[in-house]
Design a protein around this motif. Structure first.
Motif, short mmCIF file in Angstrom:
data_model
loop_
_atom_site.label_atom_id
_atom_site.label_comp_id
_atom_site.label_asym_id
_atom_site.label_seq_id
_atom_site.Cartn_x
_atom_site.Cartn_y
_atom_site.Cartn_z
N THR A 8 6.67 -6.81 -12.11
CA THR A 8 8.08 -6.46 -12.24
C THR A 8 8.87 -6.97 -11.04
O THR A 8 9.95 -7.56 -11.20
CB THR A 8 8.26 -4.94 -12.40
N VAL A 48 11.98 -9.73 -11.18
CA VAL A 48 13.32 -9.48 -10.64
C VAL A 48 13.65 -10.53 -9.58
O VAL A 48 14.75 -11.11 -9.59
CB VAL A 48 13.43 -8.05 -10.06
N ASP A 83 12.90 -0.30 -14.36
CA ASP A 83 14.35 -0.21 -14.16
C ASP A 83 14.70 0.19 -12.73
O ASP A 83 15.65 -0.33 -12.14
CB ASP A 83 14.97 0.78 -15.14
N SER A 130 14.17 -2.81 -10.42
CA SER A 130 15.29 -3.74 -10.54
C SER A 130 16.50 -3.22 -9.76
O SER A 130 17.15 -3.97 -9.03
CB SER A 130 15.65 -3.93 -12.01
N SER A 166 18.08 -4.87 -6.27
CA SER A 166 19.43 -5.39 -6.45
C SER A 166 20.44 -4.84 -5.45
O SER A 166 21.62 -5.22 -5.50
CB SER A 166 19.91 -5.11 -7.88
#
Length: 176
Positions: free
Chosen positions: A18, A22, A147, A150, A154
């Motif tokens: 993951t 990303v 999620d 991410s 971010s």
């Protein structure tokens, strides 16, 4: 420039995979990053299997490595060591000599795993003259959901860290 990000995890919902996915969306212009997440599909390395046509999953990995300008490797630790699937992939690649001059760096998705990282660094220094210890990016993402990973990556601070890491690695790949 093409960078291949290899996840050392065979788990479907891997934190490392993951994270790499990303990060791949944050690649600088003129850099593409693809993620190899099929470690678990490789047969166990055996020199006997090299004699004929390579198994398709191995050929696919070798083709992706050959087509890349550099490798980012991210892996969990299993029992304080390199996961067997990642070591198996490295064994396949070493026999082909694809890693000898390939620029490589590490990312890590956990606050722990020092023993695995040290062992992996030793292996990568052995198989490549272009493995860089100096360029390393670590996040503490355990046990976040995809999620949440991410979202965490971010943030402006983490985006900045990722972009600097990727730009530095792209420069390393270009300059040797």
């Amino acid at each position: 420039m093409k960078i291949l990000a290899i996840s050392g995890s065979a788990r479907r919902n891997s934190t490392n995979t993951t994270m790499l996915r990303v990060v791949s969306t944050m690649a600088p212009e003129a850099v593409s990053i693809s993620v190899f997440d099929q470690i678990g599909g490789l047969p166990v390395f055996s020199p006997d299997l090299e004699a004929g046509e390579l198994p398709p999953p191995v050929r696919d990995l070798m083709d992706q490595v050959a087509a890349s300008d550099g490798l980012i490797i991210s892996s969990p630790e299993y029992v304080r060591s390199i996961p067997g699937g990642l070591k198996n992939a490295i064994d396949w690649l070493v026999s082909s000599h694809l890693l000898a001059e390939k620029p490589m760096v590490l990312m890590h998705a956990s606050y722990r795993g020092e023993e695995m990282l040290e062992a992996l660094r030793t292996v990568l220094h052995t198989v490549s003259s272009r493995f860089s210890d100096d360029l390393f990016l670590r996040f503490s993402l355990m046990p976040l959901t995809p999620d949440q990973i991410s979202e965490e990556l971010s943030t402006s601070e983490n985006c900045h860290r990722i972009k600097l890491f990727l730009e530095s690695f792209a420069h390393l790949c270009r300059t040797g």
